[in-house]
Write a protein that holds these residues in place. Structure first.
Motif, mmCIF file in Angstrom:
data_model
loop_
_atom_site.group_PDB
_atom_site.id
_atom_site.type_symbol
_atom_site.label_atom_id
_atom_site.label_comp_id
_atom_site.label_asym_id
_atom_site.label_seq_id
_atom_site.Cartn_x
_atom_site.Cartn_y
_atom_site.Cartn_z
ATOM 1 N N ARG A 1 0.855 -1.199 0.000
ATOM 2 C CA ARG A 1 0.000 0.000 0.000
ATOM 3 C C ARG A 1 0.893 1.253 0.000
ATOM 4 O O ARG A 1 0.621 2.228 -0.705
ATOM 5 C CB ARG A 1 -0.894 -0.036 1.231
ATOM 6 N N ALA A 2 1.961 1.201 0.792
ATOM 7 C CA ALA A 2 2.893 2.334 0.817
ATOM 8 C C ALA A 2 3.594 2.473 -0.530
ATOM 9 O O ALA A 2 3.833 3.585 -1.009
ATOM 10 C CB ALA A 2 3.917 2.133 1.943
ATOM 11 N N GLN A 3 3.910 1.333 -1.152
ATOM 12 C CA GLN A 3 4.546 1.387 -2.478
ATOM 13 C C GLN A 3 3.606 2.003 -3.501
ATOM 14 O O GLN A 3 4.037 2.736 -4.393
ATOM 15 C CB GLN A 3 4.959 -0.026 -2.917
ATOM 16 N N ALA A 4 2.309 1.724 -3.384
ATOM 17 C CA ALA A 4 1.330 2.294 -4.311
ATOM 18 C C ALA A 4 1.329 3.822 -4.184
ATOM 19 O O ALA A 4 1.174 4.539 -5.184
ATOM 20 C CB ALA A 4 -0.061 1.723 -4.031
ATOM 21 N N LYS B 1 -0.228 2.324 -13.856
ATOM 22 C CA LYS B 1 -0.223 0.866 -13.975
ATOM 23 C C LYS B 1 1.188 0.351 -14.259
ATOM 24 O O LYS B 1 1.856 0.853 -15.174
ATOM 25 C CB LYS B 1 -1.178 0.433 -15.093
ATOM 26 N N LEU B 2 1.595 -0.632 -13.490
ATOM 27 C CA LEU B 2 2.903 -1.252 -13.679
ATOM 28 C C LEU B 2 2.871 -2.213 -14.856
ATOM 29 O O LEU B 2 1.866 -2.901 -15.077
ATOM 30 C CB LEU B 2 3.295 -2.065 -12.435
ATOM 31 N N TYR B 3 3.998 -2.289 -15.555
ATOM 32 C CA TYR B 3 4.121 -3.360 -16.538
ATOM 33 C C TYR B 3 4.157 -4.700 -15.810
ATOM 34 O O TYR B 3 3.513 -5.664 -16.218
ATOM 35 C CB TYR B 3 5.385 -3.163 -17.375
ATOM 36 N N ALA B 4 4.921 -4.716 -14.706
ATOM 37 C CA ALA B 4 5.011 -5.968 -13.945
ATOM 38 C C ALA B 4 5.407 -5.701 -12.503
ATOM 39 O O ALA B 4 6.023 -4.686 -12.174
ATOM 40 C CB ALA B 4 6.019 -6.910 -14.588
ATOM 41 N N SER C 1 4.931 -9.330 -4.308
ATOM 42 C CA SER C 1 4.579 -9.276 -5.718
ATOM 43 C C SER C 1 3.148 -9.785 -5.905
ATOM 44 O O SER C 1 2.344 -9.182 -6.615
ATOM 45 C CB SER C 1 5.575 -10.103 -6.517
ATOM 46 N N LEU C 2 2.825 -10.889 -5.249
ATOM 47 C CA LEU C 2 1.468 -11.430 -5.310
ATOM 48 C C LEU C 2 0.484 -10.486 -4.619
ATOM 49 O O LEU C 2 -0.617 -10.231 -5.115
ATOM 50 C CB LEU C 2 1.423 -12.810 -4.651
ATOM 51 N N ALA C 3 0.887 -9.981 -3.448
ATOM 52 C CA ALA C 3 -0.010 -9.110 -2.678
ATOM 53 C C ALA C 3 -0.361 -7.861 -3.473
ATOM 54 O O ALA C 3 -1.508 -7.411 -3.473
ATOM 55 C CB ALA C 3 0.639 -8.732 -1.348
ATOM 56 N N PHE C 4 0.630 -7.304 -4.170
ATOM 57 C CA PHE C 4 0.364 -6.116 -4.974
ATOM 58 C C PHE C 4 -0.703 -6.430 -6.023
ATOM 59 O O PHE C 4 -1.643 -5.668 -6.237
ATOM 60 C CB PHE C 4 1.650 -5.611 -5.646
ATOM 61 N N GLY C 5 -0.556 -7.591 -6.668
ATOM 62 C CA GLY C 5 -1.515 -7.989 -7.693
ATOM 63 C C GLY C 5 -2.912 -8.222 -7.130
ATOM 64 O O GLY C 5 -3.916 -7.830 -7.720
ATOM 65 N N VAL C 6 -2.978 -8.872 -5.970
ATOM 66 C CA VAL C 6 -4.283 -9.183 -5.377
ATOM 67 C C VAL C 6 -4.986 -7.902 -4.927
ATOM 68 O O VAL C 6 -6.201 -7.754 -5.099
ATOM 69 C CB VAL C 6 -4.116 -10.164 -4.198
ATOM 70 N N HIS C 7 -4.233 -6.958 -4.393
ATOM 71 C CA HIS C 7 -4.862 -5.753 -3.847
ATOM 72 C C HIS C 7 -5.013 -4.632 -4.866
ATOM 73 O O HIS C 7 -5.871 -3.779 -4.711
ATOM 74 C CB HIS C 7 -4.095 -5.283 -2.610
ATOM 75 N N PHE C 8 -4.167 -4.641 -5.894
ATOM 76 C CA PHE C 8 -4.265 -3.618 -6.943
ATOM 77 C C PHE C 8 -4.248 -4.284 -8.321
ATOM 78 O O PHE C 8 -3.363 -4.008 -9.125
ATOM 79 C CB PHE C 8 -3.107 -2.616 -6.834
ATOM 80 N N PRO C 9 -5.203 -5.186 -8.588
ATOM 81 C CA PRO C 9 -5.136 -5.954 -9.840
ATOM 82 C C PRO C 9 -5.147 -5.054 -11.078
ATOM 83 O O PRO C 9 -4.549 -5.395 -12.092
ATOM 84 C CB PRO C 9 -6.386 -6.844 -9.786
ATOM 85 N N GLU C 10 -5.799 -3.921 -10.955
ATOM 86 C CA GLU C 10 -5.896 -3.027 -12.115
ATOM 87 C C GLU C 10 -4.640 -2.205 -12.299
ATOM 88 O O GLU C 10 -4.483 -1.530 -13.313
ATOM 89 C CB GLU C 10 -7.127 -2.115 -11.963
ATOM 90 N N GLY D 1 -9.483 -16.028 -2.483
ATOM 91 C CA GLY D 1 -8.651 -14.879 -2.135
ATOM 92 C C GLY D 1 -7.773 -14.411 -3.287
ATOM 93 O O GLY D 1 -7.475 -13.225 -3.419
ATOM 94 N N MET D 2 -7.341 -15.340 -4.127
ATOM 95 C CA MET D 2 -6.427 -14.980 -5.218
ATOM 96 C C MET D 2 -7.152 -14.747 -6.539
ATOM 97 O O MET D 2 -6.515 -14.500 -7.573
ATOM 98 C CB MET D 2 -5.332 -16.050 -5.371
ATOM 99 N N ALA D 3 -8.468 -14.802 -6.491
ATOM 100 C CA ALA D 3 -9.265 -14.623 -7.709
ATOM 101 C C ALA D 3 -8.971 -13.314 -8.457
ATOM 102 O O ALA D 3 -9.051 -13.294 -9.694
ATOM 103 C CB ALA D 3 -10.759 -14.735 -7.384
ATOM 104 N N PRO D 4 -8.610 -12.224 -7.752
ATOM 105 C CA PRO D 4 -8.298 -11.000 -8.515
ATOM 106 C C PRO D 4 -7.197 -11.196 -9.556
ATOM 107 O O PRO D 4 -7.073 -10.393 -10.477
ATOM 108 C CB PRO D 4 -7.860 -10.015 -7.428
ATOM 109 N N LEU D 5 -6.416 -12.251 -9.431
ATOM 110 C CA LEU D 5 -5.324 -12.484 -10.383
ATOM 111 C C LEU D 5 -5.708 -13.465 -11.486
ATOM 112 O O LEU D 5 -4.841 -13.989 -12.176
ATOM 113 C CB LEU D 5 -4.084 -13.002 -9.635
ATOM 114 N N ARG D 6 -7.011 -13.702 -11.652
ATOM 115 C CA ARG D 6 -7.412 -14.777 -12.572
ATOM 116 C C ARG D 6 -7.057 -14.486 -14.032
ATOM 117 O O ARG D 6 -6.980 -15.397 -14.821
ATOM 118 C CB ARG D 6 -8.894 -15.110 -12.421
#
Lengths: 531, 531
Positions: free
Chosen positions: A227-230, A240-243, A254-263, A458-463
């Motif tokens: 969240r602080a990195q965002a 939006k990050l490339y990766a 890396s996973l947490a960033f994707g799950v919490h900020f998938p967009e 929980g990980m569905a945002p990364l589908r």
């Protein structure tokens, strides 16, 4: 040559009783007699149980006034001598130049957020800094940024910069034509919140009173860190990050960033990370924290004015090193070799593996803030991408939003000494019950029944994200089954863009630290995935 | 309710600076501003780097004299409070009743050897005791004796006796019709030399001066321990054992007894043992020793007159417990559960796995002599049945035979403070070199090239003995590959009577401690083998 400290202590202790001592020449053992068996009933204290010794001493006392001699020489403890000398040197330095050390890996950029941040467990940072470094050039539409997440104790210095030419911790992985290709990408690496290399952490000043936070720093989570990195990305104007890329704790992030900020992210790389902590890794981090906290110099976190708990830090790092590096490689490199086979064995480091651990611990003992180690390692324990955990966190955050609102309105922060913040052990001790029932497949991982439904949810945002998951068979800290768990969970969300690689023992024998060492296999796969 | 110690310390530390403090209501963060990025060049000490804080404090100082309030509440540390209370209680007890504790598991037999014993590394015990217990009846020709070897910290109390009805550590494995069948066999279990449950160890009195040996106790080996056990067998008039049986350290000893006294034993059982120590287990025992030696109360081994190093012992046991019990079982039993999910996370034990380890450490912390832990665990590190190691030991023993002869003739024991007994670290630090060369098959184990020739030669004395080797797939301390190494090495000696069983994870998830728990699989196989 000076007499060793151990010998001095032994001599001092012996001299207390020297009146009752005599040389060994009068030892009763000169008369070899047959052994005998007798029954001991309720072992009594030694002084009443072995009167013959008192007698023997008295007799010998009349015979001789020679200095006391023990049957075998006293051990010496060069490793403890070294620790005491280090304390003395640090004390001298601290008197000469004021309370140090200040932890730094050199020049870096700092993003300062004057906006407060509410943390997952209700803590608040009224403002905070994020130390970071970048490589490559951000393109015009700001679409080529890669956020590189670090391991527990790493700084933002993943690669050398003009401002800091020292090699970084992923020096060979970043650069033109490298896995993180600076010709194409703009790489950002941060020091995590809670760290000590320029980001706000326990060694920072609490703006409420200008004193170091120390253990008044609030409990952190991986999610708080991303969240602080965002916020930093906001500051850099990157939508939006490339990766998002990371290994070890960085894999979690890396996973947490994707799950919490998938967009806000295009693709994800997780190397030797996990979707949730497991008991062995919690246990190993627990022992590190406890050892550090046992060092009297830790002083419940308030050591900044004095000598830091270097001995506790050293041993904590030695334990950590076992989890980072043990594996088949150690068999080959150290085997059963002693550091100096011509010397008798010692209780201080003796085998080559011991001197290796000793050196690794020593090198780290003043390099990283002990309180940062406690908070960041705790945040790793708390990591869990399961849905229930996320829901509970959301509810807690909602409850605590009021604190933040009150703070930004100029109200009070929570009162100090809130008793709810002291977890007391259950009054009843943990009772061991041995169950031989089959493992609960819903709880155990890697079972035949597939990944747990709660984690899938929980990980569905990364589908829909392309995800690269890499693991190493010789890793004991983030074992290969945890990487399989990530990959299988993502596949169970319906994700068809999951790439999962496992480096077998024939490929890497370096255990968890493989991600730092194996440019060809780890780097190669990362490079191909990002292309 | 009392204010926690942590809060007290925090308050004390804060009060030092209270003149410059004010309530948080004047915090600058009330004015939300955008974040900004700036470059830090050579991080300077905090007090010069952040002058704005000093300024802010000065301003606030004029505004208010309210007591200091930190942004977040200070952490409390119930685990440290408990340790301090324990120290105080032990200090009180020691003043009231003299220096204790005396370690005991109850009534047992003692064999006293008045003959001195020369140890592998040149140490001498002028006389020694071997605590032991027996079950069943020795038959007329004394051919039905089984010597049961213990793990590191176990006493001779493997099973309840008339003199000590408390259940033993292998209670269910010994008895009429049990794997160690007392209808048929005469079972002997000893406390090892170096231990503290009645056998001579560091807490015993050095006959040369009547003071505790402490760290004047000589370095021991597994071979020394079995040599002392052979003396006990002499004392009992037992020429040849029916079998030598042991698990964990006892597995090492069981093999060592066979290798050194092949003519004195009929068959061998080694469960979760090894033929030689390997770097991971040495590393884990190293960290335990270092943690214990870091406890200031350890006092270089001379703590018998005061409060023992209970905190160091507790943490050493916690580390040991990770190696004994971690495995798939922990996933099922503890998972990611916190001890009390309603409380905020803490740096003291918090997750269920942490309270489990805390409890295991606490229970052990006063039960076993800290110096015994050091010496016996060191002896495990030194274990190696390879031929070269045996030859070197034989040569060293020959050199030192003179000491023993001199002692029995009434001469001097070696001079105290022999500098050769202090291993000093190499002056050059261990330099890490990353080699990606393939593993050296001669050194690595379990390779395709078969067991190392040196080990085959060293274990050749067992080429005709029936040997049962058992291992557990979930064991991380004595991993299954070490059991395969034993079995394959024995087979390579030409032994055709080797039985090797490996309990897969579907059979036991209990790791190393399986030998204490699994009556059906471990016990069953042992019973069938001894029949």
């Amino acid at each position: 040559m000076t007499v060793s400290r151990g010998a001095q202590i032994a001599a001092r202790l012996l001299s207390r009783g020297s009146k009752t001592l005599a040389s060994n020449t009068s030892l009763a053992v000169r008369r070899p007699v047959k052994g005998h068996v007798h029954q001991i009933r309720n072992a009594a204290p030694l002084h009443t149980r072995e009167p013959q010794h008192a007698q023997a001493r008295a007799v010998r006392d009349e015979e001789s006034d020679e200095p006391p001699v023990s049957t075998n020489p006293a051990m010496s403890f060069p490793c403890l001598d070294a620790s005491e000398q280090k304390t003395a040197a640090l004390l001298g330095r601290s008197h000469a130049s004021g309370p140090e050390p200040s932890y730094t890996t050199g020049n870096h950029m700092v993003f300062h957020s004057s906006d407060p941040i509410l943390l997952d467990w209700g803590g608040i940072l009224p403002s905070f800094d994020i130390a970071h470094e970048t490589w490559g050039t951000l393109n015009a539409d700001k679409s080529n940024a890669i956020l590189l997440h670090t391991g527990l104790s790493a700084s933002s210095h993943a690669h050398s910069t003009e401002a800091n030419p020292k090699p970084g911790w992923w020096e060979k992985f970043i650069g033109p034509g490298k896995p993180l290709d600076t010709e194409r990408f703009f790489i950002i690496c941060t020091n995590v919140v809670g760290g000590c290399y320029g980001s706000t952490g326990p060694s920072s000043l609490d703006p409420s009173d200008g004193q170091r936070y120390a253990t008044r720093f609030p409990i952190l989570t991986m999610d708080d860190m991303v969240r602080a990195q965002a916020r930093l990305l906001d500051g850099l104007g990157i939508e939006k990050l490339y990766a998002s890329v990371g290994a070890s704790m960085g894999g979690m992030q890396s996973l947490a960033f994707g799950v919490h900020f998938p967009e806000r992210v295009g693709r994800i790389v997780s190397i030797s990370g996990c979707a949730r902590s497991h008991p062995y890794s919690i246990a190993m981090r627990h022992t590190q924290r406890q050892v550090l906290m046992m060092d009297p110099k830790w002083n419940r976190g308030f050591y900044y004015d004095g000598v830091p708990p270097h001995h506790g830090m050293k041993l904590a790092r030695e334990i950590a090193t076992v989890t980072y590096r043990s594996g088949p490689e150690w068999e080959n490199r150290f085997g059963r070799q002693r550091a100096d086979a011509s010397k008798p064995p010692a209780l201080c480091p003796d085998f080559l593996i011991e001197t290796y651990l000793d050196h690794a611990g020593e090198k780290f003992s003043l390099e990283y803030d002990p309180n940062s180690l406690l908070y960041v390692s705790k945040a790793m324990d708390l990591f869990d991408l399961g849905f229930a955990h996320q829901e509970a966190t959301r509810a807690r955050r909602q409850q605590n939003e009021g604190k933040l609102a009150s703070l930004t309105r100029g109200g009070d922060v929570p009162a100090q000494g809130d008793p709810s913040c002291s977890l007391t052990l259950p009054t009843k001790n943990y009772e061991e019950t041995i169950s031989t029932a089959p493992m609960d497949e819903a709880v155990s991982s890697g079972g035949m029944s597939g990944p747990p439904a709660d984690l899938v949810r929980g990980m569905a945002p990364l589908r829909n994200h392309p995800v690269l998951v890499m693991g190493v068979a010789s890793d004991i800290l983030f074992p290969a089954w945890q990487q399989r768990e990530i990959a299988e969970t993502l596949q169970a969300t319906g994700n068809e863009k999951v790439r999962h690689f496992e480096l077998g023992e024939e490929v890497s024998a370096f255990g968890h630290d493989t991600f730092l060492l194996d440019l060809e296999n780890i780097g190669g796969e990362v490079g191909r995935f990002l292309r």
